[in-house]
Design an enzyme around this catalytic site. Structure first.
Site, PDB file in Angstrom:
ATOM      1  N   ARG A 232       5.396  -4.987   5.762  1.00  0.00           N
ATOM      2  CA  ARG A 232       5.944  -4.220   6.869  1.00  0.00           C
ATOM      3  C   ARG A 232       5.659  -2.747   6.629  1.00  0.00           C
ATOM      4  O   ARG A 232       5.783  -2.258   5.500  1.00  0.00           O
ATOM      5  CB  ARG A 232       7.466  -4.407   6.959  1.00  0.00           C
TER       6      ARG A 232
ATOM      7  N   LEU B 294       6.972   0.736   6.768  1.00  0.00           N
ATOM      8  CA  LEU B 294       8.338   1.230   6.756  1.00  0.00           C
ATOM      9  C   LEU B 294       8.459   2.524   7.561  1.00  0.00           C
ATOM     10  O   LEU B 294       7.561   3.357   7.562  1.00  0.00           O
ATOM     11  CB  LEU B 294       8.782   1.472   5.320  1.00  0.00           C
TER      12      LEU B 294
ATOM     13  N   ASN C 237       5.481   0.943  -4.789  1.00  0.00           N
ATOM     14  CA  ASN C 237       4.641  -0.084  -4.169  1.00  0.00           C
ATOM     15  C   ASN C 237       3.432  -0.329  -5.056  1.00  0.00           C
ATOM     16  O   ASN C 237       3.048   0.520  -5.859  1.00  0.00           O
ATOM     17  CB  ASN C 237       4.178   0.382  -2.787  1.00  0.00           C
TER      18      ASN C 237
ATOM     19  N   HIS D 209      -0.687  -1.576  -4.803  1.00  0.00           N
ATOM     20  CA  HIS D 209      -1.765  -1.707  -3.820  1.00  0.00           C
ATOM     21  C   HIS D 209      -3.036  -2.167  -4.519  1.00  0.00           C
ATOM     22  O   HIS D 209      -3.374  -1.663  -5.600  1.00  0.00           O
ATOM     23  CB  HIS D 209      -2.005  -0.360  -3.129  1.00  0.00           C
TER      24      HIS D 209
ATOM     25  N   SER E 173      -3.228  -0.212  -8.092  1.00  0.00           N
ATOM     26  CA  SER E 173      -2.479   1.040  -8.289  1.00  0.00           C
ATOM     27  C   SER E 173      -1.003   0.825  -7.983  1.00  0.00           C
ATOM     28  O   SER E 173      -0.659   0.193  -6.980  1.00  0.00           O
ATOM     29  CB  SER E 173      -2.994   2.147  -7.359  1.00  0.00           C
TER      30      SER E 173
ATOM     31  N   ASP F 222       5.644   8.829   3.460  1.00  0.00           N
ATOM     32  CA  ASP F 222       5.326   8.523   4.854  1.00  0.00           C
ATOM     33  C   ASP F 222       3.850   8.221   5.071  1.00  0.00           C
ATOM     34  O   ASP F 222       3.475   7.597   6.063  1.00  0.00           O
ATOM     35  CB  ASP F 222       5.731   9.691   5.764  1.00  0.00           C
TER      36      ASP F 222
ATOM     37  N   LEU G 109       0.626   6.203   4.585  1.00  0.00           N
ATOM     38  CA  LEU G 109       0.330   4.823   4.201  1.00  0.00           C
ATOM     39  C   LEU G 109      -0.526   4.800   2.944  1.00  0.00           C
ATOM     40  O   LEU G 109      -1.635   5.335   2.916  1.00  0.00           O
ATOM     41  CB  LEU G 109      -0.398   4.107   5.342  1.00  0.00           C
ATOM     42  N   ASP G 110      -0.002   4.153   1.896  1.00  0.00           N
ATOM     43  CA  ASP G 110      -0.695   4.025   0.603  1.00  0.00           C
ATOM     44  C   ASP G 110      -1.108   5.383   0.052  1.00  0.00           C
ATOM     45  O   ASP G 110      -2.072   5.477  -0.715  1.00  0.00           O
ATOM     46  CB  ASP G 110      -1.935   3.117   0.729  1.00  0.00           C
TER      47      ASP G 110
ATOM     48  N   GLU H 267      -2.431  -6.372 -11.394  1.00  0.00           N
ATOM     49  CA  GLU H 267      -1.151  -6.015 -10.776  1.00  0.00           C
ATOM     50  C   GLU H 267       0.011  -6.500 -11.630  1.00  0.00           C
ATOM     51  O   GLU H 267       0.982  -5.768 -11.863  1.00  0.00           O
ATOM     52  CB  GLU H 267      -1.064  -6.625  -9.379  1.00  0.00           C
TER      53      GLU H 267
END
Length: 240
Positions: free
Chosen positions: A106, A108, A122, A124, A151, A157, A159-160, A189
């Protein structure tokens, strides 16, 4: 590479730190965190797993580990903002020190990101800032890139686009396809996510007032601490 070089840094003396993990699917990174916790290598405790998909296998992983598992279907809410508001309430009931995104599919809202700013991580599947967004393995192959990776970054805000804490690199081989890259990147990961979570929970990894990721009080470079292809091979006991 020694990923635990504290250089005289002592972990913060606090009570057991609390983690909430957000998922949408299988939860393999969740399982890596659960496994680290079982060996007392996470630096804290996963107190809840929340999924926007009721049939996410990761919820079963949580229940099997005696972790509170919560399904919060996003389709039952009339808007993204309404869902994020409900999600914030569920998360805050568990009073987390850290919120971890582990395959949470999602985007956010700014409201959500602001609420947990500085304590939202997060992972990625690329060496950020390269290949933000989806389908990273296919795009790496299409570009003929020689290097790929994973990573862990703070969420902002963009994205990635948040500051990177740690990466693990992978040399792309001539015989690699999307499936082999997916398998190899998943392994990386699972290696680096528990490390980053432990750093944060021990008070070593922080987002400073200027928006930079720091480790043991030192500003990290844009790629964070990067494990080379060879470092990762050694840590994962993989063959070339």
């Amino acid at each position: 590479m020694n990923t635990d070089n504290r250089q005289g840094f002592d972990p913060e003396s606090v009570g057991r730190r609390r983690v909430v993990v957000l998922i949408s699917g299988n939860g393999s990174n969740l399982q890596a965190l659960i496994d680290a916790q079982s060996y007392d290598e996470l630096g804290g405790e996963i107190v809840a797993v929340i999924s926007n998909q009721v049939d996410a296998h990761g919820l079963k992983r949580a229940r099997d580990a005696n972790i509170d598992a919560v399904a919060l279907p996003h389709r039952e809410y009339e808007s993204r903002d309404a869902f994020d508001g409900a999600l914030i309430k569920v998360i805050e009931r568990h009073e987390p020190d850290l919120v971890v995104l582990a395959g949470f599919m999602r985007i956010l809202s700014s409201r959500f990101v602001a609420r947990f700013a500085g304590r939202l991580l997060n992972i990625h599947p690329s060496l950020l800032p390269a290949y933000t967004g989806l389908n990273t393995h296919a795009r790496v192959l299409a570009d003929g890139a020689l290097e790929h990776g994973a990573s862990v970054h703070f969420v902002t805000d963009e994205l990635d686009g948040g500051p990177v804490a740690i990466q693990a690199a992978l040399k792309v081989e001539s015989g690699d396809d999307e499936e082999t890259l997916k398998r190899k990147i998943h392994a990386r990961e699972h290696l680096i996510y528990p490390i980053a979570v432990r750093w944060f929970l021990e008070g070593r990894l922080k987002l400073d007032e200027e928006g930079h990721a720091t480790l043991d009080g030192t500003k990290l470079p844009p790629q964070g601490l990067r494990l080379s292809h060879e470092d990762a091979l050694e840590e994962l006991d993989e063959d070339e």
